[in-house]
Scaffold this active site. Structure first.
Site: not given
Ligand code: AMP
Length: 378
Positions: A7, A70, A159, A220, A364
């Protein structure tokens, strides 16, 4: 199969080596994080060399067999994991306008890995791909069509690897074939999104063109009236578009409301009587519950609500705040079971609950390794 999962971010590189043939508990051989790329470490090639040296010690003569990456944005083109080559990598790079912070870094990681291991099959797994099944009425924005055609402005969702993984684990846990499984998935981490899953497929999701939309997150804002943005730009000359972007992505959410983006600290502060922290929790939980209600309609009645990611898996206090707002859906849960922390997927609803409530640790890296193996052995 021995698979390296990468990643690559702009300044960091996370990795994991997994042996997909090993028993579940022994699949992870090593995990690591290399930081300060671009400062202490010159570039992604150098970071990969550091990682490769560490891997050599751990692997003890065993050879990697494939690499899974990823990748944040697959645009409208990549709706499935894909075997990488130069042309595909260039195509991912072309999607950088959709994810200017992420795709260029992902591409650097891919190129560095090809440089280091040119003989290994490499696969890209996209964060957006699971949402490719959304119907147009869910992904279109009600703005002039040219903006969609010219700039690709539409809902993509993110996601996806996590939403898909926990959907499959949840269906299995309940003994329901995944293509008959309707659920609402709440991935609640530092970034957070909800997804409506019908017949095992994503039919709507709370993130949008970028990962800023939807739920209130660590830093956020989530959903906000777009006129707020134009008003700020028009009224405050010290704030330009780039600054506004930083405010909404990095200085908003729990951090703005409660002074910390760490859910543990916000919960502790609220329990100690901090009213700002309590308001932050109420706002955040209210937003999650509202999306769950909306998506329960979208899927035509969910069989399950799934909580996952850092907060969803670990914070019984936060789940309680959400679940207590879901009485109208007939949700009933076991208060004690809800506070238990466990690495195992589990059901926390009571027998007589109209909707099952599941807590499922996401993984993941495992999902990326499995997708990589499937393509690398084809
Ligand atoms: P993630 O992005 O999935 O790693 O999740 C990060 C978020 O999970 C942060 O807000 C953490 O505060 C939160 N988190 C992790 N562990 C816990 C915990 N035990 N209780 C509450 N929140 C937690």
């Amino acid at each position: 199969m021995l698979i390296l999962v990468v990643n690559a971010g702009s300044s960091s590189l996370k990795y994991q080596v997994r042996d997909t043939a090993a028993p579940e508990a022994e699949q992870v051989l090593t995990v690591g994080l290399i930081e300060n790329i671009g400062t202490d470490i010159p570039d992604h090639d150098a970071a990969l060399e550091i990682m490769a040296a560490k891997l050599e010690e751990v692997l003890d003569g065993r050879e990697l067999e494939a690499v899974g990456h990823r990748v944040v944005h697959g645009g409208e083109e990549f709706t499935q994991p894909v075997l990488l080559n130069d042309a595909v990598t260039a195509h991912i790079e072309e999607l950088s306008s959709l994810a200017p912070l992420h795709n260029p870094a992902n591409v650097k990681g891919i190129r560095a890995a090809f440089h280091k291991w040119p003989h290994l099959p490499q696969v890209a797994v996209f964060d957006t791909a699971f949402h490719a099944t959304m119907p147009e009425h869910a992904w279109r924005y009600a703005i002039p069509e040219e903006l969609y055609k010219q700039y690709g402005i539409r809902r993509y969702g993110f996601h996806g690897t996590s939403h898909e993984y926990v959907t499959h684990v949840g269906a299995e846990l309940l003994g329901i074939p995944v293509d008959e499984f309707n659920a609402v998935v709440a991935h609640l981490g530092n970034g957070a999104s909800a997804t409506a899953v019908k017949g095992g497929k994503s039919i709507d999701t709370s993130m949008g063109y970028t990962p800023l939309a939807g739920l209130i997150m660590g830093t956020r804002s989530g959903d906000i009236d777009p006129s707020v943005l134009t008003t700020i730009l028009q009224r405050d000359e010290s704030i330009d578009a780039a600054r506004l972007d930083t405010i909404l992505n990095k200085e908003s959410g729990l951090l703005a409301l409660a002074g910390s983006n760490d859910m543990r600290k916000v919960v502790e502060a609220a329990q100690a009587g901090d009213e700002r922290a309590q308001l932050a929790l109420d706002m955040t939980a209210y937003r999650v519950a509202s999306y769950i209600g909306a998506y329960n309609v979208a899927v035509g009645g969910a069989q399950a609500i799934i909580f996952t990611a850092g907060i969803g898996e670990n914070s019984g206090d936060f789940r309680k705040l959400v679940l207590d707002r879901l009485g109208a859906l007939g949700v009933k849960y076991n208060a004690e079971e809800n506070m238990v922390r466990s690495p195992e997927p589990r059901v926390i609803s009571t027998e007589d609950s109209a909707v099952k409530v599941l807590v499922i640790p996401t993984n993941e890296e495992k999902a990326i390794a499995e997708a990589t193996e499937a393509l690398a052995t084809k």
